[in-house]
Motif scaffolding. Structure first.
Motif, PDB file in Angstrom:
ATOM      1  N   ASN A 138       0.937   4.247  -3.047  1.00 30.84           N
ATOM      2  CA  ASN A 138       0.173   5.441  -2.682  1.00 30.84           C
ATOM      3  C   ASN A 138       0.252   6.520  -3.742  1.00 30.84           C
ATOM      4  N   ARG A 154       0.814  -1.217   0.000  1.00 31.42           N
ATOM      5  CA  ARG A 154       0.000   0.000   0.000  1.00 31.42           C
ATOM      6  C   ARG A 154       0.849   1.268   0.000  1.00 31.42           C
ATOM      7  N   GLU A 155       1.851   1.317   0.865  1.00 30.36           N
ATOM      8  CA  GLU A 155       2.695   2.509   0.914  1.00 30.36           C
ATOM      9  C   GLU A 155       3.473   2.687  -0.388  1.00 30.36           C
ATOM     10  N   ARG A 156       3.787   1.594  -1.042  1.00 28.84           N
ATOM     11  CA  ARG A 156       4.552   1.674  -2.285  1.00 28.84           C
ATOM     12  C   ARG A 156       3.685   2.160  -3.440  1.00 28.84           C
ATOM     13  N   GLN A 174      -4.264   3.234   1.557  1.00 26.80           N
ATOM     14  CA  GLN A 174      -4.392   2.827   2.946  1.00 26.80           C
ATOM     15  C   GLN A 174      -5.800   2.358   3.265  1.00 26.80           C
TER      16      GLN A 174
END
Length: 495
Positions: free
Chosen positions: A321, A317-319, A341
């Motif tokens: 965003n 998810r963070e990658r 997120q």
């Protein structure tokens, strides 16, 4: 522990199906390409609550007084059911069914079929539960088997007035991040009767393949088409005729407790604080823990040429965003729906490393931690996940799986670590306080071991670690590292 810690009887008081409180239009929700990498697996999680002794309100709202502080277990169960029906309005995917399409791929039928809900009673007290051996005390007793639908729930009243809330969900529909969102939302509704703070996003276009698609060749080393695997499954280990032990070839579950001080010590050693590199490394606690476990598992091997594989689940998810914000405007004044997120589904990759038993035995912990870091680093970039989506698209409808899940004859062991360290356990408060204990339960049935650490509710920084490993590896955990892995017992947890 009481003598009946594993031999207690669970009596089902009522079975019913809880559907979303509001009707919904039946529709189909496709699985993303990342969902399609998951085989049919069910993951369990459970939370233990002591009997509530405070029957007065601790907040200023009359609604919370009525709904969050029920004096009897039956009233608490009613609160859970009512809140579940409300939570399923937003998390409607959990109220549906997984059905295969004409290509043999799973799809989600959002028909508000509902969630199987079991209300049970166990003739045991919380302090008597042998949580260190969940195969005996938890499996099929406090965490339900899922027969239908996407998720099953069991709420078990205990003789002492305590309560255990167990859930089993279909991993093809949701990863741990998604399940966490649901659990926190469910608890929030039960505790406050207010609208959930975070609305899940089912926008599958966030994970659409590129046109034209492309991917790095390294993905071919991480994932494999099921059709390319040997037709015959690896032979099951034969029982040990000498000592009659038939557990050596089968994976067993254990739950351990790790003090924050031991985790910090492992991290310091993995960073080279005790070596010659001057502490220049910056290894995370998870990397240090994984490296320590990797060396420990390898020490069980006698053949130094055999390989030992270690995988780590990476949340993408963070990658991704940045991708979620491209080309999307503010819809109805709420751009949060496009945030990865809030995305509900699977956004995972499982990179893994492999070393021989001999190499791992000879390496310092800091060197093994370097190998873990290198393995994870390959999957912590946006391009890796975009390439993985394209890789699946190029092979559909053939099914694929992570290679580390396919243990080979030349492997001493294969283990996957999936971190639950971001699990907000304290927020799973349905109105009678946060859980006194929580853990995953995932005896998935494969030959690859699974380890899932999550935060302890006892003290900040401590870990609860669920392990599903071969008996010989569990024996090593307890004999070689008892200072790190402490068997869970009620007196230690002060239950």
């Amino acid at each position: 522990m009481g003598s009946n810690s594993c031999g207690f009887v669970v009596v089902v008081k009522r079975k019913e199906v809880v559907a979303a409180v509001l009707p919904m239009q039946e529709h189909w929700l496709p699985m993303s390409n990342l969902d399609l990498l998951l085989p049919p697996l069910d993951v369990g999680v459970f939370f233990c609550y002591k009997k509530s002794t405070d029957t007065t309100t601790t907040t200023t709202t009359t609604t919370t007084t009525m709904h969050a502080h029920k004096s009897s277990s039956s009233s608490m169960v009613s609160t859970l059911k009512e809140a579940l029906a409300e939570a399923l309005v937003s998390f409607y995917a959990f109220a549906g069914e997984v059905v295969e399409n004409l290509l043999g791929e799973p799809e989600l039928l959002c028909n508000n079929r509902g969630v199987d809900f079991v209300h049970a009673y166990a003739d045991v007290e919380l302090h008597e539960l042998d949580l260190h051996h969940p195969d005996d005390s938890v499996h099929g007793k406090l965490v339900p088997f899922k027969s239908h639908g996407v998720i099953s729930v069991q709420v078990t009243e205990l003789k002492c007035g305590g309560l255990v809330v167990g859930c089993t969900f279909d991993h093809r529909v949701a990863d741990a991040h998604s399940a966490n969102m649901f659990l926190v939302a469910w608890a929030h509704i039960a505790r406050t009767r207010n609208r959930i703070p975070t609305t899940p996003s089912f926008r599958r276009s966030l994970l659409n393949p590129r046109r034209p698609g492309h991917y790095h060749h390294s993905i071919d080393n991480m994932y494999v088409l099921i059709s390319s695997l040997p037709l015959n499954h690896p032979k099951e280990a034969e029982p040990d005729e000498e000592n009659g032990d038939d557990d050596d070839g089968h994976l067993l579950s254990r739950i351990y407790y790790i003090d924050a001080e031991e985790i910090n010590r492992l991290q310091s050693e993995a960073n080279g604080m005790n070596g010659d590199c001057g502490g220049k490394r910056r290894r995370s606690k998870l990397e240090a823990f994984t490296a320590f476990l990797w060396k420990l598992v390898a020490s069980a091997g006698d053949d130094v040429s055999k390989r030992c594989k270690m995988g780590v689940v990476v949340n993408g998810r963070e990658r991704l965003n940045n991708r979620s914000s491209r080309g999307h405007g503010d819809v109805n004044g709420d751009a949060a729906d496009f945030s990865m997120q809030n995305y509900f589904g699977n956004v995972l990759s499982v990179p893994y490393g492999e070393e021989t038993v001999g190499e791992l035995k000879a390496m310092e912990l800091s060197q093994v931690a370097d190998s873990v870091h290198k393995c994870i680093a390959e999957a912590t970039k946006e391009e890796h996940f975009l390439g993985l989506i394209d890789w699946v698209e190029s092979h559909r409808p053939e099914k694929a799986i992570v290679k580390v899940y396919c243990k080979e004859d030349t492997d001493e062991a294969a283990v996957v670590v999936s971190s639950g360290q971001r699990f907000p356990v304290a927020q799973v408060d349905f109105g009678w306080g946060p859980p006194d204990f929580g853990s995953y339960h995932f005896p998935w049935g494969g030959q690859t071991g699974y380890v899932m650490p999550m935060p302890s509710t006892r003290r900040d920084g401590d870990w609860i670690v669920y392990m599903h490993l071969l008996k010989k590896h569990l024996d090593l955990v307890e004999s070689k590292a008892p200072h790190v892995f402490k068997p869970l017992c009620p007196s230690y947890l002060n239950l």
